[in-house]
Design a protein around this motif. Structure first.
Motif, PDB file in Angstrom:
ATOM      1  N   GLY A  19      10.676  17.437  -1.888  1.00 58.41           N
ATOM      2  CA  GLY A  19      10.569  18.281  -0.710  1.00 58.41           C
ATOM      3  C   GLY A  19       9.185  18.787  -0.424  1.00 58.41           C
ATOM      4  O   GLY A  19       9.012  19.693   0.410  1.00 58.41           O
ATOM      5  N   SER A  20       8.179  18.200  -1.076  1.00 59.10           N
ATOM      6  CA  SER A  20       6.806  18.606  -0.817  1.00 59.10           C
ATOM      7  C   SER A  20       5.969  17.374  -0.472  1.00 59.10           C
ATOM      8  O   SER A  20       5.981  16.936   0.672  1.00 59.10           O
ATOM      9  N   VAL A  21       5.314  16.781  -1.465  1.00 57.07           N
ATOM     10  CA  VAL A  21       4.483  15.591  -1.238  1.00 57.07           C
ATOM     11  C   VAL A  21       5.341  14.439  -0.735  1.00 57.07           C
ATOM     12  O   VAL A  21       6.482  14.240  -1.168  1.00 57.07           O
ATOM     13  N   SER A  22       4.760  13.674   0.201  1.00 48.96           N
ATOM     14  CA  SER A  22       5.449  12.497   0.719  1.00 48.96           C
ATOM     15  C   SER A  22       4.546  11.281   0.562  1.00 48.96           C
ATOM     16  O   SER A  22       3.311  11.390   0.591  1.00 48.96           O
ATOM     17  N   THR A  23       5.169  10.128   0.375  1.00 49.37           N
ATOM     18  CA  THR A  23       4.447   8.870   0.282  1.00 49.37           C
ATOM     19  C   THR A  23       5.014   7.894   1.295  1.00 49.37           C
ATOM     20  O   THR A  23       6.232   7.703   1.369  1.00 49.37           O
ATOM     21  N   VAL A  76       0.826  -1.196   0.000  1.00 49.96           N
ATOM     22  CA  VAL A  76       0.000   0.000   0.000  1.00 49.96           C
ATOM     23  C   VAL A  76       0.867   1.256   0.000  1.00 49.96           C
ATOM     24  O   VAL A  76       2.005   1.244   0.491  1.00 49.96           O
ATOM     25  N   GLU A  77       0.313   2.321  -0.557  1.00 44.57           N
ATOM     26  CA  GLU A  77       0.951   3.631  -0.541  1.00 44.57           C
ATOM     27  C   GLU A  77      -0.029   4.644   0.022  1.00 44.57           C
ATOM     28  O   GLU A  77      -1.189   4.699  -0.387  1.00 44.57           O
ATOM     29  N   LEU A  78       0.459   5.448   0.953  1.00 47.97           N
ATOM     30  CA  LEU A  78      -0.348   6.499   1.550  1.00 47.97           C
ATOM     31  C   LEU A  78       0.315   7.837   1.213  1.00 47.97           C
ATOM     32  O   LEU A  78       1.527   7.986   1.375  1.00 47.97           O
ATOM     33  N   ARG A  79      -0.505   8.804   0.790  1.00 49.74           N
ATOM     34  CA  ARG A  79       0.026  10.072   0.298  1.00 49.74           C
ATOM     35  C   ARG A  79      -0.251  11.212   1.261  1.00 49.74           C
ATOM     36  O   ARG A  79      -1.318  11.268   1.878  1.00 49.74           O
ATOM     37  N   CYS A  80       0.722  12.119   1.362  1.00 55.13           N
ATOM     38  CA  CYS A  80       0.566  13.309   2.193  1.00 55.13           C
ATOM     39  C   CYS A  80       0.983  14.536   1.400  1.00 55.13           C
ATOM     40  O   CYS A  80       2.091  14.590   0.865  1.00 55.13           O
ATOM     41  N   ASP A  81       0.081  15.522   1.353  1.00 57.91           N
ATOM     42  CA  ASP A  81       0.355  16.795   0.698  1.00 57.91           C
ATOM     43  C   ASP A  81       0.436  17.863   1.788  1.00 57.91           C
ATOM     44  O   ASP A  81      -0.591  18.240   2.353  1.00 57.91           O
ATOM     45  N   PRO A  82       1.643  18.352   2.121  1.00 59.57           N
ATOM     46  CA  PRO A  82       1.765  19.267   3.263  1.00 59.57           C
ATOM     47  C   PRO A  82       1.303  20.678   2.934  1.00 59.57           C
ATOM     48  O   PRO A  82       1.003  20.999   1.786  1.00 59.57           O
TER      49      PRO A  82
END
Lengths: 113, 109
Positions: A72-76, A19-25
């Protein structure tokens, strides 16, 4: 964006799947954190990014867990060979710098069946 | 190792009944102590940052104070909408936030 955005909000997967979970800070925030929260407990630290690099990954429970932040922005957050014990809410937070308050997203509820 | 404990685990108040939540911590070189509010199914919402002993911060019915070993979150004349879990976290020499287990507050009308 106005706040930290996490997708998906819910994820149900079978044991053994990837699974991949995405984060947009928040725009302009250089620090990004991943936490895991089980029912009735406080958030548990997983990994911290300063810019593109993982400054502290000491909270990752084992080598099935991996996270990236290539620009340096979105993280997975990536979890391989999921186990039922991985079921939890995965929270992402960002802050302007490492020594200021962090703002959290709504979380991704991961259920491994 | 940085550690945070919170008490009580759960607290039930009548509307208007003031009380305090406790956060006790052990940390090597406190950089900041943070209070968050968390509603069911939501991420933690930032409330306060305290940096040094003696510091106080206020917001509406909430007031946070800090000593060298603990922090208190005072709730004055609470309303039902103040019902939530209140989380305390510290940041020490490491750059991550170490959270306590939280206090579940219920305010009854």
């Amino acid at each position: 964006g106005a706040g930290v955005s996490q997708t998906p909000s819910n994820k149900v997967t079978e044991k053994g799947k990837y699974v991949e979970l995405r984060c947009d800070p928040i725009s302009g925030h250089t620090a990004l954190y991943w936490y895991r929260q089980s029912l009735g407990q406080g958030p548990e630290f997983l990994i911290y990014f300063q810019g593109t690099g993982a400054a502290d990954d000491s909270g990752l429970p084992n080598d099935r867990f991996f996270a990236v932040r290539p620009e340096g922005s979105v993280s997975t957050l990536k979890i391989q060979r999921t186990e039922r014990g991985d079921s939890a809410v995965y929270l992402c937070a960002s802050s302007k710098s490492w020594n200021t308050e962090a703002f959290f997203g709504q979380g991704t509820r991961l259920t491994v069946v | 190792e940085d550690q945070v404990t919170q008490s009580p685990e759960a607290l039930r108040l009548q509307e208007g009944e003031s009380s305090s939540l406790n956060c006790s911590y052990t940390v090597s070189g406190l950089r900041g102590l943070f209070w968050y509010r968390q509603d069911p199914g939501k991420g933690p919402e930032f409330l306060f940052t305290l940096y040094s002993a003696g510091e106080e911060k206020e917001k509406e019915r909430l007031k946070a104070t800090l000593t060298k070993k603990e922090s208190f979150l005072h709730i004055t004349a609470p309303k039902p909408e103040d019902s939530a879990t209140y989380l305390c976290a510290v940041q020490g020499q490491g750059q991550n936030f170490v959270f306590g287990p939280g206090t579940r507050l219920s305010v009854l009308p």
